[in-house]
Scaffold this motif. Sequence first.
Motif, mmCIF file in Angstrom:
data_model
loop_
_atom_site.group_PDB
_atom_site.id
_atom_site.type_symbol
_atom_site.label_atom_id
_atom_site.label_comp_id
_atom_site.label_asym_id
_atom_site.label_seq_id
_atom_site.Cartn_x
_atom_site.Cartn_y
_atom_site.Cartn_z
ATOM 1 N N ASN A 1 -4.030 0.477 -2.508
ATOM 2 C CA ASN A 1 -3.828 -0.830 -1.885
ATOM 3 C C ASN A 1 -3.677 -1.890 -2.966
ATOM 4 O O ASN A 1 -3.991 -1.667 -4.129
ATOM 5 N N ARG B 1 0.150 5.803 0.062
ATOM 6 C CA ARG B 1 -0.793 6.916 0.004
ATOM 7 C C ARG B 1 -0.107 8.137 -0.581
ATOM 8 O O ARG B 1 0.920 8.584 -0.080
ATOM 9 N N SER C 1 0.829 -1.200 0.000
ATOM 10 C CA SER C 1 0.000 0.000 0.000
ATOM 11 C C SER C 1 0.863 1.249 0.000
ATOM 12 O O SER C 1 2.010 1.225 0.449
ATOM 13 N N GLN D 1 -5.271 6.747 -1.683
ATOM 14 C CA GLN D 1 -4.823 5.545 -0.983
ATOM 15 C C GLN D 1 -4.801 4.408 -1.992
ATOM 16 O O GLN D 1 -5.824 4.100 -2.614
ATOM 17 N N SER E 1 -0.321 12.206 -1.547
ATOM 18 C CA SER E 1 -0.945 13.447 -1.103
ATOM 19 C C SER E 1 -0.739 14.517 -2.161
ATOM 20 O O SER E 1 0.253 14.504 -2.892
ATOM 21 N N TYR F 1 -5.978 13.200 -1.391
ATOM 22 C CA TYR F 1 -5.244 11.963 -1.130
ATOM 23 C C TYR F 1 -5.630 10.870 -2.128
ATOM 24 O O TYR F 1 -6.726 10.878 -2.684
#
Length: 126
Positions: A84, A19, A17, A82, A21, A80
Motif C-alpha cells: 500500500n 498485491r 496498492s 500486500q 503472490s 502474498y
Amino acid sequence: QVQLVESGGGSVQAGGSLRLSCAASGYTISNYCMGWFRQAPGKEREGVAAIYTGGGSTYYADSVKGRFTISHDNAENTLYLQMNSRKPEDTAMYYCAADRASGCSGDIRDTDFTYWGTGTQVTVVS
C-alpha cells in the motif's frame, strides 16, 4: 523439486496498492521461512519482508513498515505481499524466497534462503 512463481507485478500510480503472490510447488509451505526481496537497477538486493509459516512471526525492512504486509495461505500454498501507499522508490524486481527452517532471522538476509523465484517487476509512477 521446489518451485516458486511470483505474479501480480505491474505498473501502479504512487500512493496506490498492489498485491504480489508467490505460488509454491514441490513442497508445502508450512514450517518454512518465506520472504520477499527486491532489487532495483544498479542496487543490491534488499530484504523486504519475511514470515515464518509455522508460527506467523513477521519481519519487515524499515523502508516498508506500515505500508507492506506479508501473509501466507497454507491451504493455497501461496505467499502474498500486500503493498500500500506505494512510492517511486519501491520500483524494483520483486523476488519470493523460501527456506526450510525453525524460524526466520529478523535481518531478512538473502543468504538465509535456499529457494528463489524468477521475480516479478513492479513499477511505481509518480
